[in-house]
Design a protein around this motif. Structure first.
Motif, mmCIF file in Angstrom:
data_model
loop_
_atom_site.group_PDB
_atom_site.id
_atom_site.type_symbol
_atom_site.label_atom_id
_atom_site.label_comp_id
_atom_site.label_asym_id
_atom_site.label_seq_id
_atom_site.Cartn_x
_atom_site.Cartn_y
_atom_site.Cartn_z
ATOM 1 N N ARG A 1 -20.313 19.417 22.609
ATOM 2 C CA ARG A 1 -19.484 19.554 21.402
ATOM 3 C C ARG A 1 -18.129 18.861 21.512
ATOM 4 N N GLY B 1 -18.785 15.571 20.457
ATOM 5 C CA GLY B 1 -19.355 15.407 19.118
ATOM 6 C C GLY B 1 -20.864 15.308 19.091
ATOM 7 N N ALA C 1 -20.356 18.921 14.768
ATOM 8 C CA ALA C 1 -19.022 18.340 14.623
ATOM 9 C C ALA C 1 -18.278 18.400 15.943
ATOM 10 N N VAL C 2 -17.435 17.405 16.167
ATOM 11 C CA VAL C 2 -16.642 17.386 17.396
ATOM 12 C C VAL C 2 -15.711 18.599 17.419
ATOM 13 N N PRO D 1 -9.757 16.433 18.337
ATOM 14 C CA PRO D 1 -10.592 16.140 19.504
ATOM 15 C C PRO D 1 -9.777 15.945 20.773
#
Length: 83
Positions: free
Chosen positions: A45, A48, A52-53, A64
């Motif tokens: 994660r 991403g 979704a990141v 991020p």
């Protein structure tokens, strides 16, 4: 110098209070055991993969991680998730 990263010193500080609260329904990012158990999922994660990141961009999150933070997490996992 190739010291092992530790959860308390190196990994736990990567997660903000906001991250911990946002993920609290799934698992506890402040808990070594939870992060170790979900390390592969977390690693995906933050890159991403699989959704979704994470953390999400503002206003929902801090945005991020930098590549250096992702690399630090990856090294911790590769080293066997030292406490």
């Amino acid at each position: 110098m190739n010291k092992l990263s530790s959860f308390e010193a190196d990994i736990r500080p990567l997660f903000t209070q906001r991250d911990i609260q946002a993920m609290s329904k799934a698992f506890n990012l402040a808990s070594y055991d939870d992060v170790k158990t979900h390390a592969v999922e977390i690693f995906d994660r933050i890159r991403g993969i699989g959704g979704a990141v994470m953390p999400p961009p503002p206003p929902k999150g801090e945005g991020p991680w930098t590549q250096s933070r992702i690399d630090l997490f990856a090294k911790w996992v590769a080293d066997g998730c030292p406490p």
